[in-house]
Design a protein around this motif. Structure first.
Motif, mmCIF file in Angstrom:
data_model
loop_
_atom_site.group_PDB
_atom_site.id
_atom_site.type_symbol
_atom_site.label_atom_id
_atom_site.label_comp_id
_atom_site.label_asym_id
_atom_site.label_seq_id
_atom_site.Cartn_x
_atom_site.Cartn_y
_atom_site.Cartn_z
ATOM 1 N N TYR A 22 35.763 27.657 23.309
ATOM 2 C CA TYR A 22 35.041 27.618 22.030
ATOM 3 C C TYR A 22 35.907 27.029 20.928
ATOM 4 O O TYR A 22 35.629 27.173 19.760
ATOM 5 C CB TYR A 22 34.591 29.023 21.626
ATOM 6 C CG TYR A 22 33.311 29.471 22.302
ATOM 7 C CD1 TYR A 22 32.091 28.932 21.930
ATOM 8 C CD2 TYR A 22 33.344 30.438 23.304
ATOM 9 C CE1 TYR A 22 30.923 29.353 22.536
ATOM 10 C CE2 TYR A 22 32.175 30.856 23.914
ATOM 11 C CZ TYR A 22 30.964 30.307 23.530
ATOM 12 O OH TYR A 22 29.801 30.709 24.127
ATOM 13 N N GLY A 23 37.013 26.413 21.307
ATOM 14 C CA GLY A 23 37.899 25.838 20.295
ATOM 15 C C GLY A 23 39.282 26.454 20.383
ATOM 16 O O GLY A 23 40.283 25.787 20.160
ATOM 17 N N GLY A 24 39.336 27.728 20.772
ATOM 18 C CA GLY A 24 40.632 28.383 20.971
ATOM 19 C C GLY A 24 41.133 28.080 22.371
ATOM 20 O O GLY A 24 41.062 26.948 22.840
ATOM 21 N N GLY A 25 41.587 29.127 23.063
ATOM 22 C CA GLY A 25 42.044 28.935 24.439
ATOM 23 C C GLY A 25 40.864 28.761 25.383
ATOM 24 O O GLY A 25 39.708 28.955 25.000
ATOM 25 N N GLU A 26 41.167 28.379 26.621
ATOM 26 C CA GLU A 26 40.097 28.221 27.600
ATOM 27 C C GLU A 26 39.529 29.579 27.989
ATOM 28 O O GLU A 26 40.275 30.511 28.284
ATOM 29 C CB GLU A 26 40.652 27.516 28.846
ATOM 30 C CG GLU A 26 40.813 26.029 28.639
ATOM 31 C CD GLU A 26 41.473 25.369 29.848
ATOM 32 O OE1 GLU A 26 41.699 26.060 30.850
ATOM 33 O OE2 GLU A 26 41.764 24.169 29.753
#
Ligand SMILES: Nc1ncnc2c1ncn2[C@@H]1O[C@H](COP(=O)(O)OP(=O)(O)OP(=O)(O)O)[C@@H](O)[C@H]1O
Ligand SMILES: [Mg+2]
Lengths: 301, 224
Positions: free
Chosen positions: B11-15
């Protein structure tokens, strides 16, 4: 345009299901009806104004092209001879249908508005006026002036152009202003409806999400909004146009022929023109809402 | 029909997860389990084109979701019945119209009457057809969502926690509905925490049970 019209008609016939999918929005609905009504009213007035100025410009231009005046200012004992000479000369000039010396009564009538009815016209050094009615393309002005100078020294040719030309130009300018006003009214209507439609779309983001979830295409979602706004604009504009036409119909017709204010109105077939306003408003609303809807559906994805 | 190959999503952060592969073939039945927050709902959204994978490839009915425009997605949705975790309805329309909405937007209303009554009766909502969604209980909404998902007789049914708020007896009825659809050749994918439901299903169909945890999708062990 034919395709658009067909689409518009099918739109008005409608898909009531698509319509139901979007909840009614009272506020934007009333706003749209009201604004398009007000705009239609203004458009009727602007149209009447345009047509009236057009008539006025045409009439002035026509009169201006057709008539001129010759003025004889001579010592009292020569006026008769010079007038007769001038009339003879004018009658043989190509482009002039007739030339006629005004009678003292006619001259008195011309001056009456300024000096009252009891003017002893005979005892005043009033120039004799000769009315010239032109035909075809009119006369050759320079040639006529040269011949008059030689044969009738007291004659002054007034071809009306000098003082009426700016008036005609002004009338045409006014007519353009009226047309510009109509265009501006159309653009404002489009802008207003775009904003109202955008507000409605934003307020229905959840509805749009659900419709998408079950497989609704953009065009289906847009149609519900488009149909609604088009019908509202049509309704508002119909009422506004009717009110505007009624107002003009009942305009007091103080009949000073040619007076501009009372000439403001529609004549004959021109009464059909304002009837185009509601359908035009509907087309404007249709295009504005469709554009707004497809645009914001793109953004909301 | 729906295929995920080496899919990654963030979502934009980590996978959230990576290297996820999954194939929903006609007639297949999958359960998806895993701890809350593992990304089950996210994975389902990739399957019906609401999200586009950040890595790998998702194909829906043969089309790569990266290349699908909104109209393509809309057309694909008509073949996928979805039960959302937070059931979404049009709150101003009665339940009956909400349930037939997929048919309505596809211009196939005519088919609605035949199925609607039976379907509502099956999910126990025959008496609530004219209620507005906000007047229903959470469980009633979930049942309505399932009815809406299957009314089109879609090729794929994807359900996110369809029995979260529902008593055991009704859960079994919903399961039966899914199993019957599966037997007709539809692919079914159900995300759930309800192990009893999974056990009950295994008695009726050969279902694959997947577990999404620790950023990986794996076949669940024999604990079920
Ligand atoms: N739109 C979003 N933007 C950012 N992060 C999100 C978004 N949606 C979900 N997440 C995060 O992604 C993670 C996985 O969410 P998801 O809903 O897929 O979990 P889940 O496995 O379905 O959980 P549950 O069992 O509770 O339903 C969560 O940590 C969540 O906070
Ligand atoms: Mg979830």
């Amino acid at each position: 345009m034919k395709v658009r019209l067909g689409f518009l008609l099918s739109l008005l016939a409608g898909d009531p299901q698509a319509d139901r999918a979007v909840p009614p929005t009272g506020f934007t609905a009333r706003l749209t009806v009201f604004t398009s009504g007000a705009m239609a009213l203004l458009a009727v007035f602007a149209l009447a104004f345009s047509l009236a100025t057009e008539r006025m410009a045409d009439r002035w231009a026509a009169e201006l092209a057709r008539t001129s005046t010759l003025r004889i200012s001579a010592p009292q004992d020569q006026v008769g001879a010079q007038t007769a000479a001038a009339v003879r000369l004018l009658e043989t000039t190509p482009g002039i249908a007739s030339a006629r010396a005004l009678t003292p009564e006619e001259q008195q009538a011309l001056l009456e508005p300024w000096f009252g009815p009891d003017l002893p016209i005979a005892s005043l050094p009033i120039p004799q006026l000769i009315e010239i009615i032109e035909e075809g393309d009119g006369f050759d002005e320079t040639g006529l002036r040269a011949r008059l100078l030689a044969e009738v020294p007291g004659a002054v040719l007034d071809d009306h152009t000098r003082w009426r030309e700016p008036l005609v130009a002004a009338a045409e300018r006014l007519r353009l202003l009226g047309l510009a006003a109509i265009v501006l009214i159309g653009l404002s209507t489009a802008a207003m409806i775009t904003m109202a439609a955008q507000a409605a779309l934003a307020a229905n983001a959840q509805v749009i999400r659900v419709l998408r979830l079950v497989g609704a295409r953009d065009i289906y979602i847009a149609r519900a909004f488009v149909r609604r706004f088009t019908l509202r604009a049509l309704t508002g504009a119909a009422v506004g146009t009717a009110v505007g036409m009624a107002a003009i119909w009942f305009l007091p017709s103080a009949d000073d022929a040619g007076s501009f204010l009372t000439g403001l109105g529609f004549q004959g077939l021109h009464w059909l023109w304002p009837l185009a306003i509601p359908p035009l408003a509907a087309v404007v609303a249709f295009m504005a809402t469709r554009g707004a809807a497809l645009r914001s559906l793109k953004e909301q994805s | 029909m729906i295929e995920l190959r080496n899919v990654t999503y963030s979502y934009g952060g980590g996978e959230l997860f990576s290297e996820v592969s999954l194939q929903l073939a006609p007639g297949s039945f999958h359960f998806l389990t895993g701890p809350s927050g593992a990304g089950k709902t996210t994975l389902l959204k990739l399957c019906y084109g609401e999200l586009v994978a950040t890595g790998g490839e998702v194909s829906i009915f043969g089309s790569d979701t990266r290349k699908m425009n909104r109209d393509d997605v809309a057309m694909a949705r008509r073949r996928i019945g979805v039960v959302h975790q937070d059931c979404q309805f049009l709150d101003h329309l009665p339940l009956s119209e909400n349930v037939v909405l997929p048919l309505t937007v596809a211009g196939r209303q005519a088919e609605a009457d035949a199925n609607l009554k039976d379907l509502l009766a099956w999910v126990g909502l025959a008496g609530q057809a004219e209620s507005l969604p906000p007047q229903l209980s959470g469980g009633e909404r979930q049942r309505a969502a399932l009815a809406r998902a299957v009314i089109m007789s879609p090729d794929v049914v994807i359900a996110d926690e369809p029995t979260g708020n529902i008593d055991w007896e009704m859960s079994q009825r919903l399961l039966t509905l899914l199993v019957e659809l599966n037997k007709m050749g539809k692919a079914v994918l159900v995300a759930t925490h309800d192990l009893n439901l999974i056990r009950a299903a295994k008695a009726q169909v050969s279902a694959r049970i997947l577990r999404l945890a620790g950023r990986k999708l794996q076949a669940a062990g024999a604990e079920l």
